[in-house]
Structure formats: structure tokens, C-alpha cells
Scaffold this motif. Structure first.
Motif, PDB file in Angstrom:
ATOM      1  N   ILE A  77       0.854  -1.190   0.000  1.00  0.00           N
ATOM      2  CA  ILE A  77       0.000   0.000   0.000  1.00  0.00           C
ATOM      3  C   ILE A  77       0.887   1.236   0.000  1.00  0.00           C
ATOM      4  O   ILE A  77       1.758   1.384   0.864  1.00  0.00           O
ATOM      5  N   LEU A  78       0.671   2.122  -0.958  1.00  0.00           N
ATOM      6  CA  LEU A  78       1.517   3.312  -1.079  1.00  0.00           C
ATOM      7  C   LEU A  78       0.652   4.565  -1.115  1.00  0.00           C
ATOM      8  O   LEU A  78      -0.331   4.630  -1.859  1.00  0.00           O
ATOM      9  N   THR A  79       1.035   5.557  -0.310  1.00  0.00           N
ATOM     10  CA  THR A  79       0.338   6.839  -0.298  1.00  0.00           C
ATOM     11  C   THR A  79       1.333   7.949  -0.011  1.00  0.00           C
ATOM     12  O   THR A  79       2.431   7.701   0.505  1.00  0.00           O
ATOM     13  N   ALA A  85       2.643  -6.642   9.674  1.00  0.00           N
ATOM     14  CA  ALA A  85       2.537  -5.357   8.987  1.00  0.00           C
ATOM     15  C   ALA A  85       3.782  -4.517   9.243  1.00  0.00           C
ATOM     16  O   ALA A  85       4.326  -4.509  10.350  1.00  0.00           O
ATOM     17  N   SER A  86       4.226  -3.813   8.204  1.00  0.00           N
ATOM     18  CA  SER A  86       5.400  -2.941   8.303  1.00  0.00           C
ATOM     19  C   SER A  86       5.073  -1.598   7.667  1.00  0.00           C
ATOM     20  O   SER A  86       4.240  -1.508   6.765  1.00  0.00           O
ATOM     21  N   TYR A  87       5.764  -0.568   8.143  1.00  0.00           N
ATOM     22  CA  TYR A  87       5.562   0.774   7.597  1.00  0.00           C
ATOM     23  C   TYR A  87       6.910   1.388   7.262  1.00  0.00           C
ATOM     24  O   TYR A  87       7.833   1.369   8.073  1.00  0.00           O
ATOM     25  N   ILE A 104      -0.153 -15.533   7.140  1.00  0.00           N
ATOM     26  CA  ILE A 104      -0.730 -15.725   5.808  1.00  0.00           C
ATOM     27  C   ILE A 104      -0.591 -14.453   4.979  1.00  0.00           C
ATOM     28  O   ILE A 104      -0.238 -14.487   3.804  1.00  0.00           O
ATOM     29  N   LEU A 105      -0.863 -13.309   5.605  1.00  0.00           N
ATOM     30  CA  LEU A 105      -0.852 -12.024   4.904  1.00  0.00           C
ATOM     31  C   LEU A 105       0.247 -11.128   5.457  1.00  0.00           C
ATOM     32  O   LEU A 105       0.334 -10.904   6.662  1.00  0.00           O
ATOM     33  N   GLN A 106       1.083 -10.621   4.559  1.00  0.00           N
ATOM     34  CA  GLN A 106       2.064  -9.597   4.910  1.00  0.00           C
ATOM     35  C   GLN A 106       1.627  -8.280   4.280  1.00  0.00           C
ATOM     36  O   GLN A 106       1.322  -8.225   3.085  1.00  0.00           O
ATOM     37  N   THR A 107       1.601  -7.238   5.097  1.00  0.00           N
ATOM     38  CA  THR A 107       1.163  -5.924   4.631  1.00  0.00           C
ATOM     39  C   THR A 107       2.304  -4.931   4.763  1.00  0.00           C
ATOM     40  O   THR A 107       2.939  -4.837   5.816  1.00  0.00           O
ATOM     41  N   PHE A 108       2.538  -4.190   3.691  1.00  0.00           N
ATOM     42  CA  PHE A 108       3.606  -3.191   3.676  1.00  0.00           C
ATOM     43  C   PHE A 108       2.998  -1.832   3.341  1.00  0.00           C
ATOM     44  O   PHE A 108       2.492  -1.625   2.236  1.00  0.00           O
TER      45      PHE A 108
END
Length: 280
Positions: free
Chosen positions: A68-70, A130-132, A99-103
Motif C-alpha cells: 500500500i503506497l500513499t 505489517a510494516s511501515y 498468511i498475509l504480509q502488509t507493507f
């Protein structure tokens, strides 16, 4: 219903046949930022796909990755931050661990306190998967490469220097291969990308980074793109063609009345709202 048909309905395509590289450069960056609505829409698609794979006994063969990019704070979502945080907890309950990795990638937002505070709250509710990454626009490609390494794709660089008495040339070649070759996983890659007006200056860098990322994927991997500004749009070739037809049809009517366009926008927003409300 056959697996291929369901994948088509959700919008996912095999990486080798994905038209995302052709669709992204055609996107016009304009409008505001419905960040939370877009993330929820993307995760809903992931949940639907995961449920489908569970029925087929395929869920252990795939890694789900949401990038996800903003580049700014959310100023258009129908979903409040509080409801979004509740949704993140709901997502943790529905999906097994790992199961899900969120960046989350924030471009040029290091001095935006609102974005930093919101991302801090989101990460607390998103678990360890999740990572930011707050980055500058010049680091977009670098952070995409870092994500490749984190999910299991290693980037190797080889350098060659050619020189004589008059010139010296340095060549660099990049190769990609899985970090772990003992177990082969296929990837489900979802790119949720900000296309608000402020993204126009570095949109070409995002397109380039996504293109390089797709080049590393295998034939068994699945890809989908979502863009968001005032509205949330799942990028498929059919929807892009429909959008063009709608735009061509509505163009002559602009001089007469702006009401048809307003109705279209309201309809699109209602579609996003209904998606968001289903989870609560």
C-alpha cells in the motif's frame, strides 16, 4: 464455479499475463485521498480469495502480500480511523498468522504528524505481519526491492568495470531468485496505490517500481492493482475500457449540466461504502 472464473471476477491475473504494467501508466493522478476505504477494499478481496483457496485446499501454497503506497493523509474516506482499526482486528481474527504480509509505504510524509500518528495506530492493530516505511520519492524503487527480499525474493547485483586509457564504464546487472529454494511458494500480490493529485510528480517512479517487481514473479503468482483518490478503483482491463466509454459519453454533456457526473461519482462512492459496511 471454476477457479479461473472466480479469479476473473475478483480481478486477479497470473503475473505473466497481468496487464497492470499497461494500465498503471494510463492513470491520471488527481483528486483527494481515500486511503482507508482502499485498504479495506483490498483486504476484502484478499479474504475472498483466501476463502476460495481454503475450499480448494490451496491456501498453504500461497503467500498473500499487500503493498500500500500513499503520499498524504486520508481526507476522503467514508471509513473513520476508529472503524478502520476495528476492521484491522477483525482481519487478524479471520486470517491465520503469517498468511498475509502488509507493507505500508508513505512517500514524503516524514514531516506529516497526522500520517505518522495514524500509521502508528494502524500498526498496533495489525500484528507483526505489517510494516511501515516512510521514504522519499527517490527511494520508491529501493523500498520495493526491500519488500521483495522480505517476502522471499533476493536481489543480487553483479558489477563489471570496463576501462582503457580514455574511458571507464561501470556496468551493473541485477538478478532475482528465491531466498529459500527448499520450499516454493506462489505469491498473491495486491498493489493498492494512491493516485491523488499530489502523486503526479512521482507517479512514473511508482509505475517503474511495480514493473520491476512484476518482472521477478513466476507464472504461478497472481497480481491485482487498486488505485484510490476520491474513489477506489480495482484495475482490470474491462473496468478501464468501461471508464473510457463513460468518459467519452459524458464529455459532451459537461456544457449542459454537471449533474450526470455527480450522479456517477455518488454511485461509485456508494459502492465503496457498501463494501466497507459489510464487515461491521
Amino acid at each position: 464455479m471454476e477457479l479461473a472464473i472466480v479469479l476473473g471476477l475478483l480481478g486477479f491475473e497470473p503475473a505473466g499475463k497481468s496487464r497492470l504494467n499497461q494500465l498503471l501508466p494510463r492513470v491520471t493522478c488527481e483528486g483527494c485521498t481515500a486511503f482507508r476505504d482502499a485498504v479495506i477494499k483490498g483486504n476484502q478481496l484478499m479474504l475472498e480469495l483466501f476463502a476460495l483457496f481454503c475450499q480448494q485446499g490451496m491456501h498453504e501454497k500461497f503467500k498473500f502480500v499487500h503493498v500500500i503506497l500513499t503520499d498524504g493523509e486520508d481526507n476522503k474516506s467514508q471509513t473513520s480511523l476508529q472503524d478502520f482499526l476495528v476492521y484491522q482486528q477483525f482481519l487478524q481474527q479471520k486470517l491465520p498468522p503469517n498468511i498475509l504480509q502488509t507493507f505500508y509505504i508513505g512517500v514524503n510524509v516524514e514531516n506529516n504528524n497526522t500520517v505518522q500518528q495514524e500509521m502508528s495506530a494502524i500498526l498496533k492493530c495489525s500484528g507483526k505481519s505489517a510494516s511501515y516505511y516512510p521514504v522519499s520519492s527517490n527511494q520508491i524503487n529501493d523500498i520495493f526491492q526491500k519488500i521483495q527480499m522480505q517476502i522471499g525474493i533476493r536481489v543480487q547485483e553483479q558489477g563489471v568495470i570496463i576501462q582503457n586509457s580514455q574511458a571507464r564504464i561501470a556496468l551493473r546487472q541485477q538478478t532475482y531468485q528465491p531466498v529459500v529454494s527448499m520450499q516454493v511458494n506462489n505469491y498473491i500480490l495486491l498493489f493498492t496505490l494512491d493516485v491523488s493529485g499530489s502523486m503526479s510528480d512521482h507517479w512514473y517512479k511508482v509505475c517503474s517500481a511495480v514493473r520491476s517487481f512484476l518482472d521477478t514473479l513466476g507464472s504461478g503468482d497472481l497480481v491485482l492493482g487498486i488505485t484510490f483518490n476520491d474513489n477506489v478503483q480495482v484495475l482490470t482491463a474491462k473496468q478501464q475500457q468501461a471508464a473510457k466509454k463513460t468518459q467519452q459519453t459524458s464529455t459532451p454533456q459537461r456544457t449542459k449540466s454537471s449533474q450526470p457526473q455527480q450522479q456517477i461519482k455518488q454511485t461509485e462512492r456508494t459502492g465503496v461504502d457498501s463494501c466497507c459496511c459489510q464487515i461491521f
